[in-house]
Write a protein that holds these residues in place. Structure first.
Motif, short mmCIF file in Angstrom:
data_model
loop_
_atom_site.label_atom_id
_atom_site.label_comp_id
_atom_site.label_asym_id
_atom_site.label_seq_id
_atom_site.Cartn_x
_atom_site.Cartn_y
_atom_site.Cartn_z
N ARG A 225 -10.17 47.00 33.06
CA ARG A 225 -10.80 46.93 31.74
C ARG A 225 -9.74 46.98 30.66
O ARG A 225 -8.81 47.79 30.73
CB ARG A 225 -11.79 48.08 31.56
CG ARG A 225 -12.96 48.01 32.54
CD ARG A 225 -13.97 49.12 32.28
NE ARG A 225 -15.06 49.02 33.24
CZ ARG A 225 -15.46 50.01 34.03
NH1 ARG A 225 -14.87 51.20 33.94
NH2 ARG A 225 -16.45 49.84 34.87
N ALA A 226 -9.91 46.13 29.66
CA ALA A 226 -8.99 46.14 28.53
C ALA A 226 -9.20 47.41 27.73
O ALA A 226 -10.33 47.82 27.47
CB ALA A 226 -9.23 44.92 27.65
N THR A 227 -8.10 48.03 27.35
CA THR A 227 -8.20 49.24 26.52
C THR A 227 -8.45 48.85 25.07
O THR A 227 -8.25 47.69 24.67
CB THR A 227 -6.90 50.05 26.59
OG1 THR A 227 -5.84 49.30 25.97
CG2 THR A 227 -6.54 50.38 28.03
N ALA A 228 -8.86 49.82 24.28
CA ALA A 228 -9.07 49.57 22.85
C ALA A 228 -7.79 49.09 22.20
O ALA A 228 -7.81 48.16 21.37
CB ALA A 228 -9.57 50.85 22.17
N GLY A 229 -6.66 49.67 22.58
CA GLY A 229 -5.38 49.25 22.02
C GLY A 229 -5.02 47.83 22.37
O GLY A 229 -4.52 47.06 21.51
N GLU A 230 -5.27 47.44 23.62
CA GLU A 230 -4.99 46.07 24.04
C GLU A 230 -5.86 45.07 23.28
O GLU A 230 -5.38 44.00 22.87
CB GLU A 230 -5.21 45.94 25.55
CG GLU A 230 -4.14 46.65 26.37
CD GLU A 230 -4.51 46.77 27.83
OE1 GLU A 230 -3.60 47.02 28.64
OE2 GLU A 230 -5.71 46.62 28.18
N PHE B 36 -18.01 47.71 28.52
CA PHE B 36 -18.44 48.92 29.22
C PHE B 36 -18.17 50.20 28.43
O PHE B 36 -19.00 51.09 28.38
CB PHE B 36 -17.75 49.00 30.59
CG PHE B 36 -18.15 50.20 31.39
CD1 PHE B 36 -19.32 50.20 32.13
CD2 PHE B 36 -17.39 51.36 31.39
CE1 PHE B 36 -19.72 51.30 32.87
CE2 PHE B 36 -17.77 52.48 32.12
CZ PHE B 36 -18.94 52.44 32.87
N GLU B 37 -17.00 50.30 27.82
CA GLU B 37 -16.57 51.58 27.27
C GLU B 37 -16.63 51.62 25.74
O GLU B 37 -16.41 50.60 25.07
CB GLU B 37 -15.15 51.90 27.75
CG GLU B 37 -15.10 52.14 29.26
CD GLU B 37 -13.69 52.38 29.76
OE1 GLU B 37 -12.75 51.97 29.06
OE2 GLU B 37 -13.54 52.94 30.86
N ALA B 38 -16.88 52.81 25.21
CA ALA B 38 -17.08 52.98 23.77
C ALA B 38 -15.83 52.64 22.97
O ALA B 38 -15.92 52.00 21.91
CB ALA B 38 -17.53 54.42 23.48
N GLU B 39 -14.67 53.05 23.45
CA GLU B 39 -13.44 52.80 22.70
C GLU B 39 -13.19 51.29 22.56
O GLU B 39 -12.80 50.82 21.48
CB GLU B 39 -12.24 53.47 23.38
CG GLU B 39 -12.28 54.99 23.36
CD GLU B 39 -13.15 55.57 24.47
OE1 GLU B 39 -13.72 54.77 25.27
OE2 GLU B 39 -13.27 56.80 24.54
N ALA B 40 -13.39 50.57 23.64
CA ALA B 40 -13.21 49.12 23.60
C ALA B 40 -14.22 48.47 22.67
O ALA B 40 -13.89 47.58 21.87
CB ALA B 40 -13.31 48.53 25.00
N LEU B 41 -15.48 48.93 22.74
CA LEU B 41 -16.51 48.37 21.87
C LEU B 41 -16.20 48.66 20.40
O LEU B 41 -16.46 47.84 19.53
CB LEU B 41 -17.88 48.91 22.25
CG LEU B 41 -19.07 48.34 21.47
CD1 LEU B 41 -19.14 46.83 21.55
CD2 LEU B 41 -20.38 48.96 21.96
N SER B 42 -15.64 49.82 20.12
CA SER B 42 -15.26 50.16 18.74
C SER B 42 -14.21 49.19 18.21
O SER B 42 -14.26 48.76 17.05
CB SER B 42 -14.72 51.59 18.66
OG SER B 42 -15.75 52.52 18.89
N SER B 43 -13.25 48.83 19.06
CA SER B 43 -12.23 47.86 18.66
C SER B 43 -12.86 46.50 18.36
O SER B 43 -12.54 45.85 17.36
CB SER B 43 -11.18 47.72 19.77
OG SER B 43 -10.25 46.71 19.46
#
Length: 343
Positions: free
Chosen positions: A61-66, A91-98
């Motif tokens: 999964r791509a991270t929010a930073g990526e 899937f993840e909240a941090e990535a969706l926030s980005s």
């Protein structure tokens, strides 16, 4: 229906997960949009071997930073100039926030962008995503042009009213609603007429927010399709992409609003793709064409792989359906005048 020949419809920024094998998420959306004449810029929020329903599954999964870095470099090069945006499974909240930050910025810079938000949360009573993503999806609702929740993700009248009045969503498409007997009796006769007696069917509802004050927050349209037995993954991803591809805000024909036209085309084509996929699955040897049975799947884990492989959407084989060359009879969504009650 417009032709894609020699026309440039602009670019779609598609932000969702990717699979190497099969047709779900971005893989189910990209080719259909390209066939309709769009250039598609793809930002993968995850990279999987295949969809998670198979016995074996690998995913990064791509991270929010990526994701933030990806959007930043695209912007620096002048590449972030979409006419349309499609967001799907994240899937993840941090990535969706980005992603939410990037989409919000683009819409502020160009409010004419058509943004389709497919809030892929879950289905069949099961969450696909981290619960923390749900409030982030809520924050995106006011900036979306169209949202496409399925039956699991919405509950008709109350949900539609809240989405229109509280979150100011202009256009809602709710799909995959089983037509139970109680619902069949509520349907207007001109919508019931599309149903065969006691044939399992699914209902699709289109709700377009009303600009006038009153007890009816929207104009509602609906259409039914026969339920094709079996589980076919990626159907919602394909359906959302086709709605986005066919939606032309200013294209009203014979008083039928643009969204109803787009959904009619998307519903027709998606159902036809499922149909040819089921035909292909039925033509396979018996050991590859089996009914869904969790108990038998647990006894023979390869059984699930064989069955699911045969039910991968036949998107490439159905390219003439997607372009409209072999679309067949249009499955129209039509007005549901008394959805909010009679005057």
């Amino acid at each position: 229906m417009r032709s894609a020949a020699l026309e440039d419809f602009g670019r779609v920024l598609s932000i969702q997960s990717h699979v190497a094998y099969g047709y779900v998420a971005g893989k189910a959306a990209t080719f259909p949009l390209q066939l309709l004449g769009y250039d598609v810029d793809i930002v993968n929020t995850g990279n999987s071997s295949n969809q998670a329903g198979y016995r074996h599954h690998y995913c990064t999964r791509a991270t929010a930073g990526e994701l933030t870095d990806m959007f930043s470099v695209l912007e620096q090069n002048g590449f972030l100039k979409p006419a349309r945006i499609l967001t799907g499974f994240i899937f993840e909240a941090e990535a969706l926030s980005s992603v939410a930050g990037a989409v919000t910025k683009l819409l502020k810079e160009n409010p004419r962008i058509v943004y389709l938000l497919d809030p892929v949360i879950g289905d069949a009573g099961r969450l696909y995503v981290s619960p923390e993503v749900i409030p982030i999806y809520r924050s995106l609702l006011p900036i979306a042009t169209i949202i496409t929740p399925n039956w699991f993700e919405a509950s008709l009248q109350r949900a539609i009213r809240i989405l229109h009045e509280t979150y100011l969503v202009p256009n809602i498409v709710i799909s995959s609603i089983p037509v139970a007997n109680w619902l069949r009796e509520l349907l207007p006769s001109h919508i019931q007429s599309a149903l065969r007696h006691e044939e399992p069917s699914l209902l699709c509802i289109v709700s377009i927010r009303s600009d006038s004050a009153g007890d009816r927050p929207s104009a509602v349209y609906a259409g039914c399709v026969p339920l094709i037995p079996g589980h076919f993954s990626g159907v919602g991803d394909l359906f959302s992409a086709l709605i986005l591809g066919h939606y032309t805000p200013s294209d009203t024909v014979e008083s039928i609003p643009p969204l109803a036209q787009a959904v009619s085309l998307a519903l027709t084509k998606t159902h036809a793709i499922i149909s040819i996929t089921e035909q292909h699955s039925s033509s396979l040897p018996p050991e590859e064409h089996t009914a869904t049975d969790d108990e038998l799947d647990n006894e023979d884990p390869e059984r699930r792989i064989r069955r699911m492989r045969g039910r991968e959407l036949r998107i490439v084989q159905g390219r003439k359906i997607l372009t409209g060359e072999a679309i067949g009879e249009l499955r129209k969504v039509v007005g549901w005048e008394n959805f909010w009650g009679s005057d």
